[in-house]
Design a protein around this motif. Structure first.
Motif, PDB file in Angstrom:
ATOM      1  N   MET A   1       0.843  -1.179   0.000  1.00 13.03           N
ATOM      2  CA  MET A   1       0.000   0.000   0.000  1.00 13.03           C
ATOM      3  C   MET A   1       0.893   1.250   0.000  1.00 13.03           C
ATOM      4  SD  MET A   1      -3.029  -1.379   0.166  1.00 13.03           S
ATOM      5  CE  MET A   1      -3.716  -2.984   0.565  1.00 13.03           C
ATOM      6  N   GLN A   2       0.462   2.240  -0.711  1.00 14.76           N
ATOM      7  CA  GLN A   2       1.210   3.482  -0.804  1.00 14.76           C
ATOM      8  C   GLN A   2       0.445   4.555  -0.041  1.00 14.76           C
ATOM      9  OE1 GLN A   2       1.834   5.188  -4.817  1.00 14.76           O
ATOM     10  NE2 GLN A   2       3.977   4.875  -4.387  1.00 14.76           N
ATOM     11  N   ARG A   3       1.004   5.022   1.064  1.00 16.03           N
ATOM     12  CA  ARG A   3       0.272   5.960   1.901  1.00 16.03           C
ATOM     13  C   ARG A   3       0.038   7.277   1.168  1.00 16.03           C
ATOM     14  NH1 ARG A   3       0.900   7.048   8.398  1.00 16.03           N
ATOM     15  NH2 ARG A   3      -1.073   8.200   8.577  1.00 16.03           N
ATOM     16  N   ILE A   4      -1.152   7.829   1.318  1.00 14.07           N
ATOM     17  CA  ILE A   4      -1.530   9.108   0.726  1.00 14.07           C
ATOM     18  C   ILE A   4      -1.404  10.158   1.816  1.00 14.07           C
ATOM     19  CG2 ILE A   4      -3.397  10.388  -0.398  1.00 14.07           C
ATOM     20  CD1 ILE A   4      -4.551   7.550  -1.152  1.00 14.07           C
ATOM     21  N   LEU A   5      -0.697  11.259   1.532  1.00 14.90           N
ATOM     22  CA  LEU A   5      -0.363  12.231   2.566  1.00 14.90           C
ATOM     23  C   LEU A   5      -1.043  13.577   2.348  1.00 14.90           C
ATOM     24  CD1 LEU A   5       3.484  11.649   3.000  1.00 14.90           C
ATOM     25  CD2 LEU A   5       1.586  10.478   4.140  1.00 14.90           C
ATOM     26  N   THR A   6      -1.338  14.234   3.448  1.00 18.71           N
ATOM     27  CA  THR A   6      -1.705  15.644   3.410  1.00 18.71           C
ATOM     28  C   THR A   6      -0.429  16.475   3.360  1.00 18.71           C
ATOM     29  OG1 THR A   6      -1.665  15.883   5.811  1.00 18.71           O
ATOM     30  CG2 THR A   6      -3.743  15.163   4.804  1.00 18.71           C
ATOM     31  N   ALA A   7      -0.589  17.773   3.110  1.00 17.26           N
ATOM     32  CA  ALA A   7       0.580  18.654   3.089  1.00 17.26           C
ATOM     33  C   ALA A   7       1.265  18.669   4.456  1.00 17.26           C
ATOM     34  CB  ALA A   7       0.159  20.063   2.676  1.00 17.26           C
ATOM     35  N   LEU A 235      -3.156   4.065  -1.064  1.00 22.75           N
ATOM     36  CA  LEU A 235      -3.496   3.659  -2.417  1.00 22.75           C
ATOM     37  C   LEU A 235      -3.136   2.196  -2.605  1.00 22.75           C
ATOM     38  CD1 LEU A 235      -4.551   5.134  -5.022  1.00 22.75           C
ATOM     39  CD2 LEU A 235      -2.160   5.319  -5.708  1.00 22.75           C
ATOM     40  N   VAL A 236      -4.071   1.412  -3.103  1.00 25.57           N
ATOM     41  CA  VAL A 236      -3.822  -0.003  -3.371  1.00 25.57           C
ATOM     42  C   VAL A 236      -2.915  -0.123  -4.594  1.00 25.57           C
ATOM     43  CG1 VAL A 236      -4.877  -2.234  -3.870  1.00 25.57           C
ATOM     44  CG2 VAL A 236      -6.100  -0.567  -2.465  1.00 25.57           C
ATOM     45  N   GLU A 237      -1.930  -1.001  -4.498  1.00 29.22           N
ATOM     46  CA  GLU A 237      -0.998  -1.225  -5.605  1.00 29.22           C
ATOM     47  C   GLU A 237      -1.125  -2.662  -6.116  1.00 29.22           C
ATOM     48  OE1 GLU A 237       2.891   1.236  -5.048  1.00 29.22           O
ATOM     49  OE2 GLU A 237       2.442   0.313  -3.112  1.00 29.22           O
ATOM     50  N   ALA A 238      -0.717  -2.861  -7.360  1.00 25.57           N
ATOM     51  CA  ALA A 238      -0.804  -4.192  -7.961  1.00 25.57           C
ATOM     52  C   ALA A 238      -0.040  -5.229  -7.153  1.00 25.57           C
ATOM     53  CB  ALA A 238      -0.279  -4.144  -9.398  1.00 25.57           C
TER      54      ALA A 238
END
Length: 521
Positions: A1-7, A235-238
């Motif tokens: 999983m790729q973490r999604i970040l705020t500013a 974010l889900v990754e392959a």
């Protein structure tokens, strides 16, 4: 999983990397410029034939621009390279100032245009550009781009007819923390963001204005990202999906991969239960039984003989109703799914309530099952693992909100329902969300508008059930996310061959094997 970040999270990750882990900011900036240069070489070679304009503001984003300009100059040459600085050089601070000096040190003298008049004077020399590097405004922007920056954004968007635009970290003027625009933003053909994707780069409509998005590591350790405060958004990754599909044991048998029970189907809608059951089989479940109205069973079996059926007496409307339910349905089953084609009568609402209370196994609830739950004031499930798979309209009924409110606050609404009810929520739509009882939310990147067809949700229900049956030891959110990812990928593969308009829900069943091969290869 790729973490999604705020500013704010991104700033904290940079701070920890620099101050606590000892990685100098200059190294991070050099790495960022290097990743950007690599993309330019990959996408726009030979760079010597490009007319490159690098537009720089005054923050770290500008510093990244100075680095890539220096690398172009020293590796390719300066004949068709122009760097424009939109502030007086004295305003540059820290690492950006250091890289401005380094750029001049290799012989590149930026044009300085700190006001509208200076910009207008040099603009005619820039418009023939074939490649614009947007290093004006970064993720720290608060509010809309104004004055000179807004003018430059407008000029690039409308007045550089030959140019591809590559944004550094984020297109200038784009907010970092929301999918909604806040003002003028640079059009981008490519965006290279650093360390992790930002919220606006994942959610519409802003995500559709990033061009091709590349996420480039520049030196921040994954452990730093994992330790950031705040509920997980990733974010889900392959690779997350492909990790599930290892070769099966040679001694395996059909009982090794679970037995799915689908409760649904009626005389008017036998196909919904058939598609859900078939999807569970195609996803890899060893056995699938469909409990359905007696008049629906022949149609299901004739279309898919691999499915077992439990035909039951039906009501006048051709659906089952609560009186048909038998506890024996649940015996020997690994996962249950209820809702596809079930019917929405009061009797079927009672049936759903009873199954939810008594099915002491993972349970997937969709379609008419969700409509039934919305009418049960305080439902509680026997199983510790319940998956709800609503579209926005169904989510609105479950939460008492309007569809517009759901769509405007998708992450918040999905997270709230998941944490309050202690369930997993799959909120369908563009960027389908998988919310967990602990507050984590995964975002699915696959899919296509072609999925806006009747039956697509029934296929997803079966896939979720089929994968949960096979992988009971895996984290449920990963297994559920895998089903959502493969569902969207199967649609993408189908569209590649046949186009968006012609996709039917059953086509997903044919393309699912290709999708699995794609992620596991």
């Amino acid at each position: 999983m790729q973490r999604i970040l705020t500013a704010a999270q991104m700033r904290e990750a940079d701070r920890v990397t620099i101050e606590e882990r000892g990685v100098p900011g200059l190294v991070l900036m050099e790495n960022a410029g290097g990743r950007l240069y690599e993309l330019l070489v990959r996408c726009f070679s030979p760079l010597s034939e490009q007319h490159v304009v690098v537009l720089c503001g005054k923050g770290n984003n500008a510093g990244d621009g100075f680095v890539v300009a220096r690398q172009i100059a020293t590796r390719v040459g300066m004949e068709r390279l122009e760097v424009v600085l939109l502030v007086n050089p004295a305003e540059l601070k820290g690492d950006a100032a250091a890289n401005y000096r380094a750029l001049r040190g290799v012989g590149v003298e930026p044009r300085v245009a700190p006001d509208a008049a200076a910009w207008r004077e040099i603009l005619p020399c820039l418009t023939p550009a074939t490649l614009v590097i947007d290093a004006l405004l970064g993720t720290g922007l608060r509010g809309p781009a104004k004055s000179l920056y807004a003018a430059v954004i407008a000029d690039v968007n409308s007045g550089f007819p030959h140019a591809q635009v590559v944004a550094v970290d984020i297109p200038s003027g784009m907010p970092s923390d929301t999918g909604e625009p806040v003002g003028p933003a640079m059009r981008a053909d490519h965006t290279v963001t650093f360390t992790a994707p930002k919220v606006s780069q994942v959610f519409p409509p802003n995500c559709e204005r990033m061009g091709d998005l590349a996420v480039a590591p520049i030196g921040t350790a994954n452990a730093v990202l994992d330790a950031l405060e705040g509920p997980l958004l990733a974010l889900v990754e392959a690779s997350d999906v492909g990790a599930l599909f290892v070769p099966r044991e040679k001694s395996a048998h059909k009982g090794s991969y679970g037995h799915v029970l689908v409760i649904g189907g009626s005389k008017p809608k036998p196909g919904a239960a058939m598609m859900a059951g078939t999807a569970a089989l195609r996803a890899g479940a060893g056995l699938v039984t469909v409990a359905t109205a007696a008049s629906a069973a022949p149609a299901i079996v004739s279309d898919r003989p691999e499915l077992m059926t439990l035909p039951v007496a039906e009501l006048e409307d051709g659906s089952m109703g609560e009186s048909a339910f038998r506890e024996s349905w649940l015996e020997g089953k690994t996962v249950a799914a209820i809702g596809p084609g079930l019917g929405t009568s009061e009797e079927n609402r009672t049936l759903v309530g009873r199954v939810v209370r008594e099915a002491n196994m993972p349970l997937v609830v969709d379609a008419d099952g969700l409509t039934a739950l919305a009418g049960i004031v305080d439902w509680r499930a026997a199983s510790g693992l319940v998956v709800l798979t609503p579209h926005p309209g169904e989510m609105a009924r479950l939460t008492g909100l309007t569809s517009a409110e759901v769509q405007g606050r998708r992450v918040e609404v999905a997270r709230l329902l998941a944490t309050q009810k202690k369930v997993y929520v799959v909120l369908k739509g563009f960027r389908t969300l998988i919310a967990s009882p602990d507050g984590g939310v995964l975002v699915n990147p696959t899919g296509t508008p072609a999925l806006a067809k009747g039956g697509s949700g029934d296929v997803l229900t079966g896939m979720v059930a089929g994968l949960l049956a096979q992988f009971p030891a895996q984290r449920p959110e990963v297994v559920i996310a895998a089903a959502v990812y493969l569902h969207g990928l199967a649609a993408e593969l189908a569209v590649e061959e046949s186009g968006e308009q012609t996709l039917a829900a059953t086509d997903l069943l044919d393309y699912l094997p290709r999708a699995i091969r794609r992620v596991s290869s």
